[in-house]
Design a protein around this motif. Structure first.
Motif, PDB file in Angstrom:
ATOM      1  N   LEU A 176       0.788  -1.231   0.000  1.00 23.10           N
ATOM      2  CA  LEU A 176       0.000   0.000   0.000  1.00 23.10           C
ATOM      3  C   LEU A 176       0.821   1.283   0.000  1.00 23.10           C
ATOM      4  CD1 LEU A 176      -2.919  -0.992   2.394  1.00 23.10           C
ATOM      5  CD2 LEU A 176      -2.752  -1.187  -0.096  1.00 23.10           C
ATOM      6  N   THR A 177       2.147   1.170  -0.059  1.00 22.49           N
ATOM      7  CA  THR A 177       2.973   2.373  -0.142  1.00 22.49           C
ATOM      8  C   THR A 177       3.909   2.269  -1.334  1.00 22.49           C
ATOM      9  OG1 THR A 177       4.818   1.569   1.225  1.00 22.49           O
ATOM     10  CG2 THR A 177       2.950   2.586   2.373  1.00 22.49           C
ATOM     11  N   GLN A 178       4.238   3.416  -1.899  1.00 29.51           N
ATOM     12  CA  GLN A 178       5.179   3.435  -3.011  1.00 29.51           C
ATOM     13  C   GLN A 178       6.539   2.904  -2.575  1.00 29.51           C
ATOM     14  OE1 GLN A 178       7.049   7.179  -4.544  1.00 29.51           O
ATOM     15  NE2 GLN A 178       5.756   6.783  -6.340  1.00 29.51           N
ATOM     16  N   GLU A 179       6.932   3.222  -1.357  1.00 27.09           N
ATOM     17  CA  GLU A 179       8.227   2.764  -0.852  1.00 27.09           C
ATOM     18  C   GLU A 179       8.322   1.246  -0.852  1.00 27.09           C
ATOM     19  OE1 GLU A 179      11.078   3.212   3.129  1.00 27.09           O
ATOM     20  OE2 GLU A 179       9.013   3.945   3.160  1.00 27.09           O
ATOM     21  N   ALA A 180       7.281   0.580  -0.367  1.00 27.38           N
ATOM     22  CA  ALA A 180       7.289  -0.883  -0.327  1.00 27.38           C
ATOM     23  C   ALA A 180       7.291  -1.468  -1.733  1.00 27.38           C
ATOM     24  CB  ALA A 180       6.080  -1.390   0.454  1.00 27.38           C
ATOM     25  N   GLN A 181       6.588  -0.828  -2.649  1.00 29.31           N
ATOM     26  CA  GLN A 181       6.571  -1.296  -4.034  1.00 29.31           C
ATOM     27  C   GLN A 181       7.949  -1.150  -4.678  1.00 29.31           C
ATOM     28  OE1 GLN A 181       3.338   1.078  -5.535  1.00 29.31           O
ATOM     29  NE2 GLN A 181       1.772  -0.368  -4.869  1.00 29.31           N
ATOM     30  N   VAL A 182       8.608  -0.022  -4.428  1.00 32.32           N
ATOM     31  CA  VAL A 182       9.954   0.181  -4.965  1.00 32.32           C
ATOM     32  C   VAL A 182      10.910  -0.865  -4.407  1.00 32.32           C
ATOM     33  CG1 VAL A 182      11.953   1.720  -4.966  1.00 32.32           C
ATOM     34  CG2 VAL A 182       9.678   2.642  -5.434  1.00 32.32           C
ATOM     35  N   GLU A 183      10.841  -1.120  -3.104  1.00 27.47           N
ATOM     36  CA  GLU A 183      11.717  -2.118  -2.492  1.00 27.47           C
ATOM     37  C   GLU A 183      11.518  -3.490  -3.123  1.00 27.47           C
ATOM     38  OE1 GLU A 183      14.174  -1.987  -0.240  1.00 27.47           O
ATOM     39  OE2 GLU A 183      14.022   0.195  -0.337  1.00 27.47           O
ATOM     40  N   THR A 184      10.277  -3.819  -3.449  1.00 28.55           N
ATOM     41  CA  THR A 184       9.988  -5.112  -4.053  1.00 28.55           C
ATOM     42  C   THR A 184      10.553  -5.204  -5.467  1.00 28.55           C
ATOM     43  OG1 THR A 184       7.997  -5.388  -2.715  1.00 28.55           O
ATOM     44  CG2 THR A 184       8.148  -6.695  -4.730  1.00 28.55           C
ATOM     45  N   VAL A 185      10.419  -4.145  -6.249  1.00 24.09           N
ATOM     46  CA  VAL A 185      10.960  -4.167  -7.607  1.00 24.09           C
ATOM     47  C   VAL A 185      12.493  -4.240  -7.559  1.00 24.09           C
ATOM     48  CG1 VAL A 185      11.118  -2.932  -9.797  1.00 24.09           C
ATOM     49  CG2 VAL A 185       8.956  -2.965  -8.551  1.00 24.09           C
ATOM     50  N   LEU A 186      13.105  -3.552  -6.606  1.00 26.30           N
ATOM     51  CA  LEU A 186      14.554  -3.676  -6.430  1.00 26.30           C
ATOM     52  C   LEU A 186      14.924  -5.125  -6.107  1.00 26.30           C
ATOM     53  CD1 LEU A 186      15.346  -0.458  -4.332  1.00 26.30           C
ATOM     54  CD2 LEU A 186      15.905  -0.855  -6.738  1.00 26.30           C
ATOM     55  N   ARG A 187      14.120  -5.770  -5.273  1.00 25.49           N
ATOM     56  CA  ARG A 187      14.363  -7.166  -4.907  1.00 25.49           C
ATOM     57  C   ARG A 187      14.225  -8.077  -6.127  1.00 25.49           C
ATOM     58  NH1 ARG A 187      16.650  -8.838  -0.335  1.00 25.49           N
ATOM     59  NH2 ARG A 187      15.443  -7.219   0.725  1.00 25.49           N
ATOM     60  N   ILE A 188      13.292  -7.754  -7.003  1.00 23.54           N
ATOM     61  CA  ILE A 188      13.133  -8.533  -8.231  1.00 23.54           C
ATOM     62  C   ILE A 188      14.413  -8.473  -9.048  1.00 23.54           C
ATOM     63  CG2 ILE A 188      11.961  -8.586 -10.476  1.00 23.54           C
ATOM     64  CD1 ILE A 188       9.407  -7.756  -9.003  1.00 23.54           C
ATOM     65  N   GLY A 189      14.959  -7.262  -9.205  1.00 21.09           N
ATOM     66  CA  GLY A 189      16.191  -7.119  -9.970  1.00 21.09           C
ATOM     67  C   GLY A 189      17.326  -7.940  -9.404  1.00 21.09           C
ATOM     68  N   GLU A 190      17.397  -8.032  -8.087  1.00 18.73           N
ATOM     69  CA  GLU A 190      18.463  -8.792  -7.432  1.00 18.73           C
ATOM     70  C   GLU A 190      18.320 -10.290  -7.667  1.00 18.73           C
ATOM     71  OE1 GLU A 190      18.124  -7.710  -3.374  1.00 18.73           O
ATOM     72  OE2 GLU A 190      18.908  -5.671  -3.649  1.00 18.73           O
ATOM     73  N   GLN A 191      17.088 -10.763  -7.868  1.00 19.43           N
ATOM     74  CA  GLN A 191      16.860 -12.203  -7.997  1.00 19.43           C
ATOM     75  C   GLN A 191      16.940 -12.716  -9.427  1.00 19.43           C
ATOM     76  OE1 GLN A 191      13.857 -13.848  -4.978  1.00 19.43           O
ATOM     77  NE2 GLN A 191      13.253 -11.699  -5.064  1.00 19.43           N
ATOM     78  N   LEU A 192      16.985 -11.803 -10.395  1.00 17.54           N
ATOM     79  CA  LEU A 192      17.082 -12.213 -11.796  1.00 17.54           C
ATOM     80  C   LEU A 192      18.522 -12.431 -12.221  1.00 17.54           C
ATOM     81  CD1 LEU A 192      14.521  -9.824 -13.536  1.00 17.54           C
ATOM     82  CD2 LEU A 192      14.366 -12.322 -13.427  1.00 17.54           C
ATOM     83  N   ARG A 193      18.737 -13.437 -13.022  1.00 14.94           N
ATOM     84  CA  ARG A 193      20.046 -13.596 -13.671  1.00 14.94           C
ATOM     85  C   ARG A 193      20.169 -12.533 -14.752  1.00 14.94           C
ATOM     86  NH1 ARG A 193      19.515 -15.036 -18.791  1.00 14.94           N
ATOM     87  NH2 ARG A 193      17.786 -16.338 -19.486  1.00 14.94           N
ATOM     88  N   ASP A 194      21.381 -12.312 -15.228  1.00 10.07           N
ATOM     89  CA  ASP A 194      21.572 -11.405 -16.360  1.00 10.07           C
ATOM     90  C   ASP A 194      20.783 -11.935 -17.562  1.00 10.07           C
ATOM     91  OD1 ASP A 194      23.240  -9.902 -14.814  1.00 10.07           O
ATOM     92  OD2 ASP A 194      25.100 -10.616 -15.726  1.00 10.07           O
ATOM     93  N   GLY A 195      20.018 -11.079 -18.184  1.00  6.72           N
ATOM     94  CA  GLY A 195      19.184 -11.497 -19.304  1.00  6.72           C
ATOM     95  C   GLY A 195      17.822 -12.017 -18.897  1.00  6.72           C
ATOM     96  N   GLY A 196      17.555 -12.116 -17.576  1.00  7.39           N
ATOM     97  CA  GLY A 196      16.281 -12.614 -17.094  1.00  7.39           C
ATOM     98  C   GLY A 196      15.160 -11.596 -17.256  1.00  7.39           C
ATOM     99  N   ALA A 197      13.925 -12.051 -17.084  1.00  7.42           N
ATOM    100  CA  ALA A 197      12.752 -11.207 -17.315  1.00  7.42           C
ATOM    101  C   ALA A 197      11.863 -11.135 -16.084  1.00  7.42           C
ATOM    102  CB  ALA A 197      11.944 -11.740 -18.496  1.00  7.42           C
TER     103      ALA A 197
END
Length: 248
Positions: free
Chosen positions: A116-137
């Motif tokens: 429910l907050t932009q901050e939490a959403q940003v943190e989650t998208v940052l976490r997504i980037g950390e969990q993807l391999r290079d070239g991942g989607a």
């Protein structure tokens, strides 16, 4: 899901699969995701819920991991996946790394908006980037602007779920805070069951900026799992972001 309210799993687990049935849409979503993932690749679903989409992805032969904060939802997942093809964790997906080399990370049915907050959403998208391999989607399904902003007053609808059950849903949006609350009353042979969801709408341009902060670039955006083109008044948005580079 990763709900804002502690009661989310308790109230929604029993009716979730009635409101969001394991329909052709779930299979289309799984096919969409599988098309972005190598045959021997790995998919992580954040907010895996009852496994509505994940079980179909596992059926394609991909390795599937998931995380959800609701033990009730995960219990339903185990019922749906008795073979144990899916590795699911209980926890907060905005603060937990499931794996670090996923080929695809999925958030379906506006799961990102359950924060429910932009901050939490940003943190989650940052976490997504950390969990993807290079070239991942990353595949993110969010509510479309049409669905959010045509609700200028509370909206109530009724829908048959089966021969002996129905749902009455009431939704109200607050444009200023970009939030909405939906309450579901399911009537059937089991009596009356009530569940509630809250969410924060994310503009596509806002989501693009979150993804950019995570080092992801937009690859495509559609209004459905068949890659329908957005119209501006569509009910949902499916965005695919790519992490630069290639697998080593």
């Amino acid at each position: 899901m990763n709900p804002a309210g502690k009661s989310y799993g308790e109230s929604m687990a029993a009716i979730y699969d009635l409101i969001y049935p394991d329909s052709g849409e779930a299979k289309l979503a799984a096919e969409f995701v599988a098309g972005l993932c190598p045959e021997d690749g790995t998919v992580v679903e954040l907010g895996i819920g009852t496994g509505r989409v994940a079980t179909h992805i596992a059926g394609t032969g991909r390795k599937v991991y998931g995380i959800d904060s609701s033990p009730e939802m995960l219990a339903k997942l185990r019922e749906r996946d008795p073979e144990g093809r899916i590795t699911a964790l209980e926890g907060d997906f905005s603060a937990t790394t499931v794996i670090e080399d996923a080929d695809v990370v999925l958030m379906a049915i506006n799961t990102l908006g359950a924060l429910l907050t932009q901050e939490a959403q940003v943190e989650t998208v940052l976490r997504i980037g950390e969990q993807l391999r290079d070239g991942g989607a990353a595949v993110l399904e969010t509510i479309g602007p049409g669905e959010m902003y045509r609700r200028t007053y509370p909206v109530t609808s009724a829908q048959a779920l089966s021969a002996d059950s129905m749902v009455i849903a009431t939704a109200q949006a607050d444009k200023a805070s970009q939030t909405a609350v939906a309450t579901y009353c399911v009537l059937g042979s089991g009596g009356l069951r009530i569940g509630q969801e809250a969410g924060r709408h994310i503009w596509p341009s806002e989501l693009d900026l979150m993804a950019k902060l995570a080092g992801l670039r937009l690859e495509g955006r559609w209004s459905g799992w068949r890659r329908e083109q957005p119209t501006g008044d569509h009910d949902r948005v499916i965005s695919v972001y790519r992490k630069p580079g290639s697998a080593s």
